[in-house]
Motif scaffolding. Structure first.
Motif, mmCIF file in Angstrom:
data_model
loop_
_atom_site.group_PDB
_atom_site.id
_atom_site.type_symbol
_atom_site.label_atom_id
_atom_site.label_comp_id
_atom_site.label_asym_id
_atom_site.label_seq_id
_atom_site.Cartn_x
_atom_site.Cartn_y
_atom_site.Cartn_z
ATOM 1 N N GLN A 44 0.804 -1.224 0.000
ATOM 2 C CA GLN A 44 0.000 0.000 0.000
ATOM 3 C C GLN A 44 0.841 1.280 0.000
ATOM 4 O OE1 GLN A 44 -2.529 -0.767 3.468
ATOM 5 N NE2 GLN A 44 -4.142 -1.474 2.113
ATOM 6 N N PRO A 45 1.502 1.564 -1.109
ATOM 7 C CA PRO A 45 2.281 2.812 -1.197
ATOM 8 C C PRO A 45 1.373 4.034 -1.156
ATOM 9 C CG PRO A 45 2.050 1.807 -3.356
ATOM 10 C CD PRO A 45 1.515 0.802 -2.381
ATOM 11 N N HIS A 46 1.958 5.160 -0.778
ATOM 12 C CA HIS A 46 1.204 6.411 -0.759
ATOM 13 C C HIS A 46 1.099 7.025 -2.153
ATOM 14 C CE1 HIS A 46 2.706 6.057 3.442
ATOM 15 N NE2 HIS A 46 1.516 6.520 3.727
ATOM 16 N N LEU A 47 2.029 6.678 -3.039
ATOM 17 C CA LEU A 47 2.046 7.235 -4.384
ATOM 18 C C LEU A 47 2.693 6.251 -5.343
ATOM 19 C CD1 LEU A 47 1.829 9.652 -6.441
ATOM 20 C CD2 LEU A 47 4.101 10.359 -5.636
ATOM 21 N N TRP A 48 2.088 6.092 -6.529
ATOM 22 C CA TRP A 48 2.678 5.319 -7.623
ATOM 23 C C TRP A 48 3.181 6.294 -8.685
ATOM 24 C CZ3 TRP A 48 2.749 -0.119 -8.398
ATOM 25 C CH2 TRP A 48 2.035 -0.876 -7.455
ATOM 26 N N ILE A 49 4.361 5.998 -9.237
ATOM 27 C CA ILE A 49 4.891 6.723 -10.391
ATOM 28 C C ILE A 49 5.132 5.680 -11.480
ATOM 29 C CG2 ILE A 49 6.731 8.180 -11.289
ATOM 30 C CD1 ILE A 49 7.198 9.152 -8.406
ATOM 31 N N ASP A 58 1.770 -3.339 -19.541
ATOM 32 C CA ASP A 58 2.106 -1.933 -19.760
ATOM 33 C C ASP A 58 1.478 -1.050 -18.685
ATOM 34 O OD1 ASP A 58 -0.574 -1.432 -20.411
ATOM 35 O OD2 ASP A 58 -0.223 -1.486 -22.562
ATOM 36 N N GLY A 59 1.788 0.244 -18.767
ATOM 37 C CA GLY A 59 1.329 1.165 -17.738
ATOM 38 C C GLY A 59 -0.176 1.272 -17.641
ATOM 39 N N TYR A 60 -0.874 1.183 -18.781
ATOM 40 C CA TYR A 60 -2.326 1.239 -18.759
ATOM 41 C C TYR A 60 -2.895 0.056 -17.974
ATOM 42 C CZ TYR A 60 -2.156 4.768 -22.476
ATOM 43 O OH TYR A 60 -1.917 5.902 -23.213
ATOM 44 N N GLN A 61 -2.392 -1.128 -18.257
ATOM 45 C CA GLN A 61 -2.869 -2.322 -17.550
ATOM 46 C C GLN A 61 -2.568 -2.238 -16.057
ATOM 47 O OE1 GLN A 61 -0.563 -4.971 -20.182
ATOM 48 N NE2 GLN A 61 -2.471 -6.032 -20.643
ATOM 49 N N LEU A 62 -1.377 -1.756 -15.744
ATOM 50 C CA LEU A 62 -0.994 -1.650 -14.339
ATOM 51 C C LEU A 62 -1.866 -0.631 -13.614
ATOM 52 C CD1 LEU A 62 0.835 -2.373 -11.996
ATOM 53 C CD2 LEU A 62 2.528 -0.745 -12.876
ATOM 54 N N LEU A 63 -2.119 0.513 -14.242
ATOM 55 C CA LEU A 63 -2.977 1.518 -13.619
ATOM 56 C C LEU A 63 -4.373 0.964 -13.363
ATOM 57 C CD1 LEU A 63 -3.553 4.375 -12.639
ATOM 58 C CD2 LEU A 63 -3.987 5.038 -15.010
ATOM 59 N N ARG A 64 -4.892 0.217 -14.315
ATOM 60 C CA ARG A 64 -6.229 -0.375 -14.146
ATOM 61 C C ARG A 64 -6.246 -1.326 -12.943
ATOM 62 N NH1 ARG A 64 -6.516 -2.074 -18.831
ATOM 63 N NH2 ARG A 64 -7.539 -0.271 -19.743
ATOM 64 N N GLN A 65 -5.194 -2.118 -12.786
ATOM 65 C CA GLN A 65 -5.113 -3.046 -11.653
ATOM 66 C C GLN A 65 -4.959 -2.288 -10.327
ATOM 67 O OE1 GLN A 65 -5.360 -6.384 -11.539
ATOM 68 N NE2 GLN A 65 -5.744 -6.562 -13.732
ATOM 69 N N ILE A 66 -4.160 -1.232 -10.339
ATOM 70 C CA ILE A 66 -3.955 -0.436 -9.120
ATOM 71 C C ILE A 66 -5.265 0.184 -8.654
ATOM 72 C CG2 ILE A 66 -2.896 1.699 -8.240
ATOM 73 C CD1 ILE A 66 -0.494 1.044 -10.071
ATOM 74 N N LYS A 67 -5.998 0.787 -9.586
ATOM 75 C CA LYS A 67 -7.241 1.453 -9.228
ATOM 76 C C LYS A 67 -8.328 0.452 -8.831
ATOM 77 C CE LYS A 67 -6.092 5.743 -9.597
ATOM 78 N NZ LYS A 67 -6.174 6.658 -8.441
ATOM 79 N N VAL A 89 -5.702 9.837 -21.796
ATOM 80 C CA VAL A 89 -6.085 8.482 -21.398
ATOM 81 C C VAL A 89 -5.726 8.219 -19.936
ATOM 82 C CG1 VAL A 89 -5.688 6.021 -21.784
ATOM 83 C CG2 VAL A 89 -5.944 7.560 -23.740
ATOM 84 N N GLY A 90 -4.518 8.628 -19.541
ATOM 85 C CA GLY A 90 -4.096 8.416 -18.162
ATOM 86 C C GLY A 90 -4.987 9.123 -17.168
ATOM 87 N N LEU A 91 -5.337 10.380 -17.452
ATOM 88 C CA LEU A 91 -6.209 11.128 -16.547
ATOM 89 C C LEU A 91 -7.602 10.521 -16.508
ATOM 90 C CD1 LEU A 91 -5.113 14.788 -17.423
ATOM 91 C CD2 LEU A 91 -4.580 13.500 -15.346
ATOM 92 N N GLU A 92 -8.100 10.081 -17.648
ATOM 93 C CA GLU A 92 -9.417 9.454 -17.674
ATOM 94 C C GLU A 92 -9.442 8.166 -16.863
ATOM 95 O OE1 GLU A 92 -10.279 8.997 -21.813
ATOM 96 O OE2 GLU A 92 -11.310 10.943 -21.952
ATOM 97 N N MET A 93 -8.310 7.474 -16.800
ATOM 98 C CA MET A 93 -8.244 6.222 -16.055
ATOM 99 C C MET A 93 -7.984 6.433 -14.564
ATOM 100 S SD MET A 93 -6.124 3.804 -18.730
ATOM 101 C CE MET A 93 -6.153 2.399 -17.605
#
Length: 222
Positions: A44-49, A58-67, A89-93
């Motif tokens: 549970q990090p406070h911030l992902w970069i 890829d980053g899109y898939q990872l962001l979807r899993q994180i959220k 796309v990133g902001l929308e996700m």
């Protein structure tokens, strides 16, 4: 101490960014691929970069899993690809900020500082205080103050103010607000949200709470 997860597949850039972030006193866990980062998400990090161009996941898939695990955790997206497309796309996700390569490492540090300050309470004299200029929200006392004056808020009005404070700049749906303030088993009308926002605006008129018609509300950052 804030815990930062950095996911960047370029080893040299990964090391440089890690060094800059650690100089801020943050605990940084760096990863070269999305799979290993996701496997450690339980910390549970406070911030992902995140870099978008990652091998495998890829980053899109990872962001979807994180959220999917925690929709409120902040994320900063970085990419060397088409800036406009990736930014939108990133902001929308659900990402909180976007940084296009190439960039100066110090710029990433500044953006990370701003996101962390916006999302999390500042620690003042050991008490969690969230600045909501000109107000201050005191989590320990469950109070909102204007100078020395304690504002007269009901429990739900305070809960709504806290929810907005923790998600400044983010669009919050009526369903999200209901789930947080009333609980997931609430069976009333979502008009209760509008009434609660109206009362909060009246009691804390200096807050900038925008109406997003057909969706919900957003408290903008001063």
């Amino acid at each position: 101490m804030y815990r930062i997860f950095l996911v960047e597949d370029e080893p040299d850039l990964n090391r440089i960014l890690t060094t800059y972030l650690e100089k801020e006193g943050w605990q940084v866990h760096s990863f070269l691929d999305g799979e290993s980062a996701l496997a450690a998400a339980g910390e549970q990090p406070h911030l992902w970069i995140l870099d978008i161009m990652l091998p495998g996941m890829d980053g899109y898939q990872l962001l979807r899993q994180i959220k999917a695990r925690d929709q409120h955790v902040p994320v900063i997206y970085i990419s060397a690809r088409d800036a406009d497309i990736d930014r939108i796309v990133g902001l929308e996700m659900g990402s909180d900020d976007y940084l296009a390569k190439p960039f100066l490492p110090r710029e990433l540090v500044v953006r990370a500082q701003r996101v962390l300050e916006r999302v999390y309470a500042r620690e003042v004299a050991g008490v969690a205080l969230i600045p909501l200029s000109p107000y201050v929200l005191d989590e320990a006392r469950r109070e909102v103050r204007l100078g020395d004056e304690v504002m007269d808020l009901t429990s739900k009005e305070y809960d709504l103010a806290l929810f907005f404070a923790r998600h400044r700049g983010m669009a919050l749906s009526r369903e999200q607000i209901i789930s947080h303030v009333w609980g997931e088993d609430y069976v009333g009308s979502d008009r209760s949200v509008d009434d609660l926002v109206r009362r909060l605006r009246k009691k804390l008129p200096e807050l900038r709470i925008e109406t997003i018609y057909g969706f919900g509300y957003r408290m903008t950052v001063r």
